[in-house]
Design a protein around this motif. Structure first.
Motif, mmCIF file in Angstrom:
data_model
loop_
_atom_site.group_PDB
_atom_site.id
_atom_site.type_symbol
_atom_site.label_atom_id
_atom_site.label_comp_id
_atom_site.label_asym_id
_atom_site.label_seq_id
_atom_site.Cartn_x
_atom_site.Cartn_y
_atom_site.Cartn_z
ATOM 1 N N VAL A 7 0.827 -1.329 -0.058
ATOM 2 C CA VAL A 7 -0.117 0.192 0.042
ATOM 3 C C VAL A 7 0.887 1.372 0.101
ATOM 4 O O VAL A 7 1.807 1.479 0.753
ATOM 5 N N THR A 8 0.856 1.978 -1.025
ATOM 6 C CA THR A 8 1.494 3.349 -1.249
ATOM 7 C C THR A 8 0.939 4.546 -0.622
ATOM 8 O O THR A 8 1.401 5.559 -0.845
ATOM 9 N N GLU A 9 0.041 4.594 -0.290
ATOM 10 C CA GLU A 9 -0.954 5.582 -0.117
ATOM 11 C C GLU A 9 -0.226 6.456 1.054
ATOM 12 O O GLU A 9 0.321 5.701 2.140
ATOM 13 N N ALA A 10 -0.273 7.776 1.039
ATOM 14 C CA ALA A 10 0.498 8.375 1.904
ATOM 15 C C ALA A 10 0.132 8.314 3.720
ATOM 16 O O ALA A 10 -1.030 8.233 3.646
ATOM 17 N N THR A 55 -1.759 1.386 8.870
ATOM 18 C CA THR A 55 -2.612 2.161 7.693
ATOM 19 C C THR A 55 -2.522 3.660 8.059
ATOM 20 O O THR A 55 -2.221 4.108 8.967
ATOM 21 N N PRO A 56 -2.923 4.337 6.748
ATOM 22 C CA PRO A 56 -3.069 5.715 6.893
ATOM 23 C C PRO A 56 -4.154 6.051 8.200
ATOM 24 O O PRO A 56 -5.167 5.345 8.133
ATOM 25 N N PHE A 57 -3.984 7.438 8.867
ATOM 26 C CA PHE A 57 -4.942 7.725 9.857
ATOM 27 C C PHE A 57 -5.866 8.981 8.837
ATOM 28 O O PHE A 57 -5.410 9.811 8.436
ATOM 29 N N HIS A 58 -6.914 8.325 8.396
ATOM 30 C CA HIS A 58 -7.670 9.097 7.647
ATOM 31 C C HIS A 58 -9.482 8.977 7.606
ATOM 32 O O HIS A 58 -9.628 7.964 8.411
ATOM 33 N N ALA A 96 -12.836 2.821 -3.605
ATOM 34 C CA ALA A 96 -11.429 2.588 -4.121
ATOM 35 C C ALA A 96 -10.290 2.727 -2.975
ATOM 36 O O ALA A 96 -9.148 2.907 -3.370
ATOM 37 N N CYS A 97 -10.577 2.794 -1.648
ATOM 38 C CA CYS A 97 -9.843 3.011 -0.700
ATOM 39 C C CYS A 97 -8.621 1.844 -0.410
ATOM 40 O O CYS A 97 -9.255 0.947 -0.573
ATOM 41 N N LEU A 98 -7.566 2.225 -0.536
ATOM 42 C CA LEU A 98 -6.591 1.382 -0.528
ATOM 43 C C LEU A 98 -6.753 0.223 -1.484
ATOM 44 O O LEU A 98 -6.639 -1.185 -0.817
ATOM 45 N N ARG A 99 -6.902 0.244 -2.515
ATOM 46 C CA ARG A 99 -6.925 -0.958 -3.285
ATOM 47 C C ARG A 99 -5.632 -1.137 -4.451
ATOM 48 O O ARG A 99 -4.854 -0.213 -4.400
#
Lengths: 117, 117
Positions: A14-17, A50-53, A114-117
């Motif tokens: 997972v590359t999300e900030a 995971t991101p805090f979002h 599409a969250c974290l796909r």
């Protein structure tokens, strides 16, 4: 009918900030023609999270292994195998590894998101 | 946010015709305000099985423990911890315990459907 094992699905980092040490596997989603909801498998390495979002759709999480912690704006809760977490739409959250082994969980989301796909 | 453990949810015997030795726990559904999909936990005793049936909505299943078998019109497949099964709408299916211990799995359905609740 589609039968498989999570181990046979290739994991993707997972590359999300804000994500660190997280691998995702989409078990059932577009790949099987699931139109309503998608079931994903997550592995979080020791020290990872995971991101805090927040986002305008819910999560339904079930912990499979390891020691974890779910964080929210006003605190955090320890979770482990057999724990489940419902995150309502628009609530801030993160899942962190709180142990020395892999922390793994399932997370279902609406199929169109599409969250974290 | 709602955090719990499947063990803290009271199990209910599934009484639908064709079910034998099956207990269900609704982990996240109406109880937490889930509007899109519902995650249920099933335990099947040795020798037990869910009904062989079909309905116009899908299942997303993930096996947690034990030895199981998923049956379809033209055959069956052994499943165990880490297996996942996507059952498309209108496909006949049943989940049976194929071992000597408890067979347990998660099963997600659209929230508006009432199969085995």
């Amino acid at each position: 009918m589609k039968v498989g094992s999570w181990k046979d699905v290739a994991g993707k980092a997972v590359t999300e900030a804000g994500a660190d040490g997280v691998a995702i596997r989409v078990l059932m989603g577009d790949n099987v023609g699931a139109t309503n909801f998608t079931l994903r498998h997550f592995e979080v390495a020791p020290g990872g999270h995971t991101p805090f979002h927040a986002h305008p759709w819910e999560h339904e999480v079930f912990v499979l292994s390891g020691k974890g912690r779910v964080k929210r704006k006003d605190g955090e809760t320890d979770i482990g195998p057999g724990s489940f977490v419902f995150v309502p739409p628009d609530e801030e959250h993160a899942f962190a590894n709180a142990g020395s082994g892999t922390f793994s969980f399932l997370c279902a989301i609406p199929a169109t998101k599409a969250c974290l796909r």
